[in-house]
Design an enzyme around this catalytic site. Structure first.
Site, PDB file in Angstrom:
ATOM      1  N   PHE A   1       0.866  -1.189   0.000  1.00 49.31           N
ATOM      2  CA  PHE A   1       0.000   0.000   0.000  1.00 49.31           C
ATOM      3  C   PHE A   1       0.896   1.231   0.000  1.00 49.31           C
ATOM      4  O   PHE A   1       1.699   1.423   0.915  1.00 49.31           O
ATOM      5  CB  PHE A   1      -0.923   0.034   1.221  1.00 49.31           C
ATOM      6  CG  PHE A   1      -1.952   1.138   1.107  1.00 49.31           C
ATOM      7  CD1 PHE A   1      -3.193   0.904   0.519  1.00 49.31           C
ATOM      8  CD2 PHE A   1      -1.652   2.427   1.531  1.00 49.31           C
ATOM      9  CE1 PHE A   1      -4.124   1.928   0.364  1.00 49.31           C
ATOM     10  CE2 PHE A   1      -2.575   3.461   1.383  1.00 49.31           C
ATOM     11  CZ  PHE A   1      -3.822   3.205   0.800  1.00 49.31           C
TER      12      PHE A   1
ATOM     13  N   ASP B   1       9.533   2.941   1.526  1.00 44.99           N
ATOM     14  CA  ASP B   1       8.343   3.711   1.892  1.00 44.99           C
ATOM     15  C   ASP B   1       8.164   3.573   3.406  1.00 44.99           C
ATOM     16  O   ASP B   1       7.633   2.575   3.898  1.00 44.99           O
ATOM     17  CB  ASP B   1       7.116   3.178   1.136  1.00 44.99           C
ATOM     18  CG  ASP B   1       5.842   3.938   1.518  1.00 44.99           C
ATOM     19  OD1 ASP B   1       5.856   4.658   2.540  1.00 44.99           O
ATOM     20  OD2 ASP B   1       4.826   3.801   0.809  1.00 44.99           O
TER      21      ASP B   1
ATOM     22  N   LYS C   1       2.671  11.036   7.093  1.00 47.06           N
ATOM     23  CA  LYS C   1       1.880  10.692   8.288  1.00 47.06           C
ATOM     24  C   LYS C   1       2.315  11.468   9.538  1.00 47.06           C
ATOM     25  O   LYS C   1       1.940  12.604   9.721  1.00 47.06           O
ATOM     26  CB  LYS C   1       1.936   9.183   8.533  1.00 47.06           C
ATOM     27  CG  LYS C   1       1.115   8.404   7.489  1.00 47.06           C
ATOM     28  CD  LYS C   1       0.700   7.066   8.023  1.00 47.06           C
ATOM     29  CE  LYS C   1       0.084   6.177   6.974  1.00 47.06           C
ATOM     30  NZ  LYS C   1      -1.347   6.296   6.860  1.00 47.06           N
TER      31      LYS C   1
HETATM   32  C1  PLP Z   1       3.140   2.834   3.553  1.00 45.20           C
HETATM   33  C2  PLP Z   1       2.232   3.912   3.066  1.00 45.20           C
HETATM   34  N1  PLP Z   1       2.568   4.620   1.986  1.00 45.20           N
HETATM   35  C3  PLP Z   1       1.791   5.609   1.502  1.00 45.20           C
HETATM   36  C4  PLP Z   1       0.599   5.920   2.118  1.00 45.20           C
HETATM   37  C5  PLP Z   1      -0.269   7.012   1.559  1.00 45.20           C
HETATM   38  O1  PLP Z   1      -0.249   8.115   2.396  1.00 45.20           O
HETATM   39  P1  PLP Z   1      -1.420   9.217   2.271  1.00 45.20           P
HETATM   40  O2  PLP Z   1      -2.661   8.567   2.779  1.00 45.20           O
HETATM   41  O3  PLP Z   1      -0.928  10.351   3.138  1.00 45.20           O
HETATM   42  O4  PLP Z   1      -1.498   9.608   0.847  1.00 45.20           O
HETATM   43  C6  PLP Z   1       0.194   5.205   3.244  1.00 45.20           C
HETATM   44  C7  PLP Z   1      -1.095   5.502   3.890  1.00 45.20           C
HETATM   45  O5  PLP Z   1      -1.655   4.726   4.632  1.00 45.20           O
HETATM   46  C8  PLP Z   1       1.026   4.180   3.739  1.00 45.20           C
HETATM   47  O6  PLP Z   1       0.697   3.453   4.802  1.00 45.20           O
END
Ligand code: PLP
Length: 456
Positions: free
Chosen positions: A146, A231, A260
């Site tokens: 994700f 990530d 986040k």
């Molecule tokens: C690992 C990871 N990358 C990217 C995102 C996307 O972040 P955003 O919701 O701020 O776009 C999330 C969101 O849950 C995430 O957990």
């Protein structure tokens, strides 16, 4: 605003039903989560009657330092009170310089920072930067990954429920199983892959890497001229008991993505920490100085939130607290895992924990499990999370669609007393779920009926 909130908060579900995403209201009502929270402080939420709830979602991980932290509030207020020259655009931001310097001090192998406004935007930037830096089109990502829901990030989503209905997505994206080095090597072999983008611990399901996976993956990337991108949007900034999760495995990525909790939960922000050679390919000449960016990137409120968050993480030793509280919880859950046949595995690092349930052995439980799961895969976990909320004032949810894993992602400020609250609440609910017939399986029948009617 407080006044406006108080006057209208009872209409929130009706307003959302009318003007926003009504399906979300239906979900909340179906599982009894339409509590109507009225206040948040630290790791706690309060309902209309003032009852206190322990928040193990932390806004999907944004409230690492707790809700409405006074240091963060002061930082934001002081920006608003200071008449700073925000977003001049034909100038550069002082607060962005300070935050970049402080982030790079924690990640010394990176040289540069690009600021975005969200996690997904950070992923989009990483995709573009990787293509520009390598001249290659491809991105490799993992099953169950994700990375956000904008088009580039969605193209790296390893879960078809999110992709369905939105295709075609970005071409040249290659999916490989997580923890499978042979598949990664095969994908990299084409020499068309700009980057391998991976969560050090997968958020959907709380899946941990094998001990050598990330290090070997980084090495494979290096050998094939592919950038290794971590990530850390969910795992970063202390969540797993280290500043970055990759530190557990001594890996130094070419790019690290944050978002986040860097926001302190208040002002959206994202960051891409990258090696200099990558930046030099993207921002390569004066006429490319604005080749990637966004109007609100580096705004003073977001930068102040980031600076205050890093201060609080250090001054309150929250990364160490995450490691300690995480160990305490994992120990407690491991002990429970030995006692309950419906509990299959407990895994995690720091305060990112997954408790996986699965089919029981005994006949009575197995047939109840099968009925519930036939109605809707993953439904069993709601029989755990709903009583946790209703009877024990614990807010948590599953780790993804059709998942058998309940996920804990609490603020890093939780105390030993909070850990005891969590463990005794789970113990009581899981014990109850082993009683057939019982209140939990009656709830299951109601939910299964709802699911069979199509959940519309
Ligand atoms: C690992 C990871 N990358 C990217 C995102 C996307 O972040 P955003 O919701 O701020 O776009 C999330 C969101 O849950 C995430 O957990």
């Amino acid at each position: 605003m407080a006044d406006l909130f108080a006057r209208h908060e009872r209409e929130r579900y009706a307003m959302h039903q009318r003007h926003l995403n009504g399906q979300m209201v239906k979900v909340l009502q179906a599982i009894g989560y339409d509590v109507g929270f009225c206040r948040g402080q630290g790791q706690y939420l309060y309902d209309r009657e003032g009852a206190r709830y322990l928040d193990l979602l932390s806004g999907f991980g944004v409230f690492a330092i707790g809700r409405n932290h006074p240091t963060l509030r002061d930082a934001l207020k002081s920006v608003l009170d200071s008449d700073l020259p925000n977003l001049v655009q034909m100038d550069v931001s002082t607060l962005a310089g300070i935050l970049a310097e402080r982030l790079l001090a924690r990640v010394p192998y990176a040289d540069k920072v690009f600021f975005a406004n969200s996690g997904a935007e950070s992923v989009e930037a990483a995709i573009k930067f990787a293509r520009a830096a390598t001249g290659r089109p491809g991105i490799v990502y993992c099953d169950h990954a994700f990375h956000g829901l904008s088009y580039g990030a969605l193209s790296l989503n390893g879960d078809d429920i999110f992709r369905g209905g939105f295709e075609p997505l970005l071409p040249e994206c290659v999916r490989v199983p997580f923890n499978d080095l042979a598949a990664l090597e095969k994908a990299l072999h084409s020499k068309k892959i700009a980057a391998f983008i991976v969560e050090p611990i997968q958020g959907k399901g709380v899946i941990l890497p094998a001990d050598d996976y990330l290090r070997e993956a980084a090495e494979l990337c290096r050998r094939h001229g592919t950038l290794f991108v971590a990530d850390e949007i969910q795992t970063g900034l202390g969540r797993t008991g280290r500043f970055l999760a990759v530190e557990h495995w001594n890996v130094e990525p070419d790019m690290v993505l944050l978002a986040k909790s860097l926001s302190g939960g208040h002002v959206p922000v994202g960051a891409v920490l990258a090696k200099k050679h990558i930046f030099e390919k993207v921002f390569s000449r004066m006429d490319r100085a604005v080749v990637h960016g966004s109007t609100f990137g580096k705004n003073d409120l977001a930068m102040a939130a980031g600076i205050a968050t890093l201060d609080v993480l250090a001054s309150e030793s929250l990364i160490e607290n995450a490691a300690r509280m995480g160990e305490r919880l994992l120990r407690g859950f491991a002990e429970m895992n030995d006692r309950y046949e419906l509990m299959h595995e407990v895994r995690g690092k720091g305060l990112m924990i997954g408790i996986e349930f699965g089919q029981p052995q005994s006949f009575k439980l197995k047939s109840s499990w099968n009925i519930i799961e036939a109605a809707n895969k993953g439904l069993f976990c709601q029989l755990i999370t709903i009583p946790l909320l209703k009877e024990h004032k614990i807010l948590c949810q599953v780790a993804g669609h059709a998942s058998h894993t309940v996920k804990l992602l609490p603020p890093l400020v939780i105390s030993e007393a909070d850990c005891d609250w969590i463990l005794s609440a789970f113990d009581s609910v899981v014990a109850e779920s082993h009683r057939v017939p019982g209140a939990i399986w009656s709830l299951g029948k109601t939910l299964a009926g709802h699911a069979m009617r199509g959940g519309r």
